[in-house]
Design a protein around this motif. Structure first.
Motif, short mmCIF file in Angstrom:
data_model
loop_
_atom_site.label_atom_id
_atom_site.label_comp_id
_atom_site.label_asym_id
_atom_site.label_seq_id
_atom_site.Cartn_x
_atom_site.Cartn_y
_atom_site.Cartn_z
N ALA A 34 0.81 -1.22 0.00
CA ALA A 34 0.00 0.00 0.00
C ALA A 34 0.84 1.26 0.00
CB ALA A 34 -0.92 0.01 1.22
N LYS A 35 0.26 2.29 -0.62
CA LYS A 35 0.76 3.66 -0.54
C LYS A 35 -0.25 4.41 0.31
CE LYS A 35 3.24 4.61 -4.81
NZ LYS A 35 3.45 5.63 -5.84
N LEU A 36 0.21 5.00 1.41
CA LEU A 36 -0.65 5.78 2.28
C LEU A 36 -0.12 7.21 2.30
CD1 LEU A 36 -0.82 3.33 5.32
CD2 LEU A 36 -2.21 3.33 3.26
N TYR A 37 -1.02 8.18 2.35
CA TYR A 37 -0.62 9.59 2.30
C TYR A 37 -1.74 10.43 2.88
CZ TYR A 37 -3.18 8.50 -1.95
OH TYR A 37 -4.10 8.01 -2.83
N PRO A 38 -1.46 11.69 3.21
CA PRO A 38 -2.52 12.54 3.73
C PRO A 38 -3.71 12.57 2.76
CG PRO A 38 -0.42 13.61 4.06
CD PRO A 38 -0.17 12.40 3.19
N GLY A 39 -4.85 12.14 3.26
CA GLY A 39 -6.06 12.15 2.44
C GLY A 39 -6.40 10.85 1.74
N GLY A 40 -5.53 9.84 1.80
CA GLY A 40 -5.91 8.63 1.09
C GLY A 40 -4.94 7.47 1.17
N ALA A 41 -5.35 6.42 0.47
CA ALA A 41 -4.57 5.18 0.40
C ALA A 41 -4.92 4.49 -0.90
CB ALA A 41 -4.92 4.27 1.58
N ARG A 42 -3.95 3.77 -1.43
CA ARG A 42 -4.20 2.97 -2.62
C ARG A 42 -3.21 1.81 -2.67
NH1 ARG A 42 -1.33 3.31 -7.40
NH2 ARG A 42 0.25 4.93 -7.60
N PRO A 104 11.65 -2.49 9.20
CA PRO A 104 10.91 -3.70 8.83
C PRO A 104 9.41 -3.40 8.97
CG PRO A 104 12.44 -4.13 10.66
CD PRO A 104 12.50 -2.67 10.36
N THR A 105 8.57 -4.13 8.26
CA THR A 105 7.16 -3.79 8.16
C THR A 105 6.46 -3.61 9.51
OG1 THR A 105 6.99 -4.72 5.95
CG2 THR A 105 4.93 -4.51 7.21
N ASN A 106 6.59 -4.54 10.43
CA ASN A 106 5.87 -4.40 11.70
C ASN A 106 6.29 -3.13 12.44
OD1 ASN A 106 4.08 -6.63 11.68
ND2 ASN A 106 5.77 -7.99 12.19
N SER A 107 7.57 -2.84 12.48
CA SER A 107 8.06 -1.61 13.12
C SER A 107 7.63 -0.38 12.34
CB SER A 107 9.59 -1.64 13.23
OG SER A 107 10.01 -2.71 14.04
N ALA A 108 7.60 -0.50 11.02
CA ALA A 108 7.17 0.62 10.17
C ALA A 108 5.70 0.96 10.45
CB ALA A 108 7.37 0.28 8.70
N VAL A 109 4.87 -0.06 10.61
CA VAL A 109 3.45 0.17 10.92
C VAL A 109 3.32 0.87 12.27
CG1 VAL A 109 1.29 -1.00 11.53
CG2 VAL A 109 2.53 -1.66 9.45
N ASP A 110 4.07 0.40 13.27
CA ASP A 110 4.01 1.03 14.59
C ASP A 110 4.43 2.50 14.52
OD1 ASP A 110 3.19 -1.37 15.73
OD2 ASP A 110 5.20 -1.88 16.48
N ARG A 111 5.53 2.78 13.83
CA ARG A 111 6.02 4.15 13.73
C ARG A 111 5.03 5.03 12.96
NH1 ARG A 111 7.53 8.11 16.09
NH2 ARG A 111 8.96 9.53 15.09
N TYR A 112 4.52 4.50 11.85
CA TYR A 112 3.55 5.24 11.06
C TYR A 112 2.33 5.61 11.91
CZ TYR A 112 -0.05 6.25 7.63
OH TYR A 112 -1.07 6.86 6.94
N ALA A 117 -1.23 9.30 14.68
CA ALA A 117 -1.97 9.68 15.89
C ALA A 117 -1.57 11.08 16.37
CB ALA A 117 -1.74 8.65 16.99
N ALA A 118 -0.34 11.48 16.05
CA ALA A 118 0.15 12.81 16.43
C ALA A 118 -0.22 13.87 15.39
CB ALA A 118 1.66 12.77 16.63
N ASP A 119 -1.07 13.50 14.43
CA ASP A 119 -1.54 14.40 13.37
C ASP A 119 -0.42 14.93 12.48
OD1 ASP A 119 -4.28 14.18 13.82
OD2 ASP A 119 -4.22 15.69 15.40
N GLU A 120 0.63 14.14 12.31
CA GLU A 120 1.69 14.49 11.37
C GLU A 120 1.17 14.26 9.94
OE1 GLU A 120 4.75 15.67 11.89
OE2 GLU A 120 4.82 15.50 14.07
N ALA A 121 1.72 14.97 8.98
CA ALA A 121 1.39 14.73 7.56
C ALA A 121 2.27 13.56 7.11
CB ALA A 121 1.66 15.98 6.74
N VAL A 122 1.91 12.37 7.59
CA VAL A 122 2.73 11.18 7.36
C VAL A 122 2.21 10.41 6.14
CG1 VAL A 122 1.38 9.76 8.99
CG2 VAL A 122 3.75 9.14 8.46
N ALA A 123 3.16 9.83 5.43
CA ALA A 123 2.86 8.96 4.30
C ALA A 123 3.76 7.74 4.42
CB ALA A 123 3.13 9.69 2.99
N GLY A 124 3.44 6.70 3.67
CA GLY A 124 4.27 5.52 3.73
C GLY A 124 4.06 4.57 2.57
#
Length: 130
Positions: A34-42, A104-112, A117-124
């Motif tokens: 997945a590509k996740l970004y402010p406002g969406g996912a695909r 690694p994916t599990n850690s990446a999910v936790d960090r994301y 949750a902190a309302d950062e403009a995060v994407a992944g």
């Protein structure tokens, strides 16, 4: 500057499956990659840019994240860290002034999710298998 939409939240990750909840969508969507970004996912379709485990995530893979206003990007390397990241990709994110986390994916999910949750403009970019 216009306010950005919030980034989607990852509700579950397991081998071959990532579940994402987007404020802009009704319900949860499932992806393998997945590509996740402010406002969406695909779905992250590696064929769009010719991505493969080696040489890995390339600059073209992150352009869409930047276009959506990401100030922080999380790149997952897969469950077994087989997915590499090209140095040019990290240079592109650095040039854009984006804080980058490669995990690694599990850690990446936790960090994301912490950043989301902190309302950062995060994407992944998330790869849910090897």
């Amino acid at each position: 500057m216009p306010e950005l939409d919030s980034s989607p939240r990852i509700t579950h990750v397991s081998w071959g499956r990532l579940e994402v909840e987007c404020a802009s969508d009704d319900g949860t969507r499932s992806f393998k990659d997945a590509k996740l970004y402010p406002g969406g996912a695909r779905m992250w379709d590696w064929n769009e840019t010719g991505t493969s485990h080696t040489p890995g995530i390339q600059p073209a893979d992150v352009e869409e994240l930047l276009e959506h206003g990401a100030s922080v990007v999380v790149l997952s390397r897969g469950m077994n860290e087989r997915l590499q990241v090209q140095p040019k990709t990290l240079d592109r994110l650095d040039d854009a002034g984006v804080d980058t986390h490669v995990l690694p994916t599990n850690s990446a999910v936790d960090r994301y999710n912490e950043l989301q949750a902190a309302d950062e403009a995060v994407a992944g970019l998330f790869h849910s298998t090897c």
